[in-house]
Write an enzyme that holds these catalytic residues in place. Structure first.
Site, PDB file in Angstrom:
ATOM      1  N   SER A 182       0.866  -1.193   0.000  1.00  0.00           N
ATOM      2  CA  SER A 182       0.000   0.000   0.000  1.00  0.00           C
ATOM      3  C   SER A 182       0.894   1.231   0.000  1.00  0.00           C
ATOM      4  CB  SER A 182      -0.910   0.000   1.231  1.00  0.00           C
ATOM      5  OG  SER A 182      -1.839  -1.055   1.154  1.00  0.00           O
ATOM      6  N   LYS A 227      -7.265   1.840  -2.762  1.00  0.00           N
ATOM      7  CA  LYS A 227      -6.823   1.379  -1.450  1.00  0.00           C
ATOM      8  C   LYS A 227      -6.789   2.535  -0.447  1.00  0.00           C
ATOM      9  CE  LYS A 227      -5.279  -1.056   1.907  1.00  0.00           C
ATOM     10  NZ  LYS A 227      -4.057  -1.840   1.974  1.00  0.00           N
ATOM     11  N   LYS A 274       0.510   5.701   8.176  1.00  0.00           N
ATOM     12  CA  LYS A 274       1.089   5.928   6.847  1.00  0.00           C
ATOM     13  C   LYS A 274       0.001   6.050   5.789  1.00  0.00           C
ATOM     14  CE  LYS A 274       1.971   2.444   4.561  1.00  0.00           C
ATOM     15  NZ  LYS A 274       1.315   1.571   3.552  1.00  0.00           N
TER      16      LYS A 274
END
Length: 305
Positions: free
Chosen positions: A107, A182, A250
């Site tokens: 990701s 995502k 993140k």
């Protein structure tokens, strides 16, 4: 009268797997169960030993892992790690054979995926960005949701392999599209966990039977995959990492930055991003993201261990 014979089956592609963490290890093992030959590399020897015990091959370097691979899968934490394993004289692009398919399931930022696809094309490699949702349980059970970005031809080639890893597999658009979807997924999951955590604290402070309350809530419109997956975490205060706060921090940075770039307002998402950052600053970054409950408890005047 002759009888038809089955045409010989095309052998499965040889796979190199880079990154054997909480997600990568069970995912690579599912490929082994599906009959793929998997050669893996990671920095932790115990993870290499686990792959070998499951029937895979442990490589001594990235170059060793990818040299003979038809398909290369990367599953590492963030953009810097993707760049570290892909670029440079010891990386994937310099050592993979021409024509190989690189599937990055990490990701990362959409732009990192776009840049990687361009760089790989110059080396004769094809790329898909294919991040996943479903957490450790989804990885183990091979029911991940996989959102891909790239060319249709590459996606079609990758699909049988991806079907050994996930249940919902969709090509979302050109390079970077999988990462964009995502990022939206991580926004929705974080906000959902935060809402669940607030409800848990509210219910407990009100003296309600928490297990009964969550059961009935999950059977109605308030129900969600997040609540199904994380209900026991809330009930038992079990925050063993399936997906760490550090990683969700993140990801919230990725989605808030991408939203700013395209001019999309994320008022609730921005607040939850700050709550995730606060929890991380308090030393809980290594816990599961369901530990957002701890932040709500602290704000509600409760002491957490």
């Amino acid at each position: 009268m002759s009888t038809p014979t089955d045409s010989p089956r095309k052998p499965l592609p040889k796979v190199a797997w880079i990154g054997l963490g909480i997600m990568g290890s069970p995912m690579s093992e599912n490929l082994l169960k599906a009959g793929y030959v998997v050669t893996g590399f990671t920095l932790e020897q115990d993870k290499l030993d686990r792959l070998a015990a499951a029937g895979g091959k442990a490589a001594s370097s990235i170059a060793d892992a990818v040299a003979d691979a038809d398909v290369i899968v990367t599953m590492v934490p963030a953009s810097p790690q993707v760049e570290a394993v892909c670029y440079g004289p010891d990386g994937i692009l310099a050592n993979a054979r021409e024509g190989a398919l690189l599937i990055d399931m990490s990701s990362i930022t959409p732009q990192t995926s776009i840049d990687l696809a361009k760089a790989a094309a110059g080396k004769g490699l094809r790329v898909l960005d294919a991040p996943v949702s479903g957490g450790e349980a989804g990885a183990i059970e091979a029911v991940l949701s996989i959102m891909a970005g790239g060319e249709q031809e590459a996606f079609d080639e990758a699909l049988p392999l991806l079907e050994a890893l996930g249940k919902t597999i969709v090509l979302c658009g050109p390079h970077g599209s999988g990462q964009t979807v995502k990022a939206a997924n991580q926004l929705m999951v974080a906000v959902n966990i935060q809402a669940c955590a607030e409800a848990v604290v509210f219910l407990e402070k009100s003296g309600v039977d928490l297990r009964a309350a969550l059961d009935v809530l999950n059977g109605g419109l308030a129900g969600s995959t997040v609540l199904t997956r994380k209900k026991d975490n809330f009930l038992n205060r079990d925050f063993k990492p399936g997906f760490r706060i550090d990683l969700h921090h993140k990801d919230m940075g990725i989605v808030t930055d991408a939203a700013r770039t395209v001019g999309a307002a994320l008022p609730v998402g921005a607040v939850v991003a700050q709550l995730v950052a606060s929890l991380r600053a308090q030393g809980d970054g290594g816990l599961d993201h369901s530990a957002l409950l701890r932040a709500v408890e602290r704000l509600s005047g409760e002491q957490t261990a």
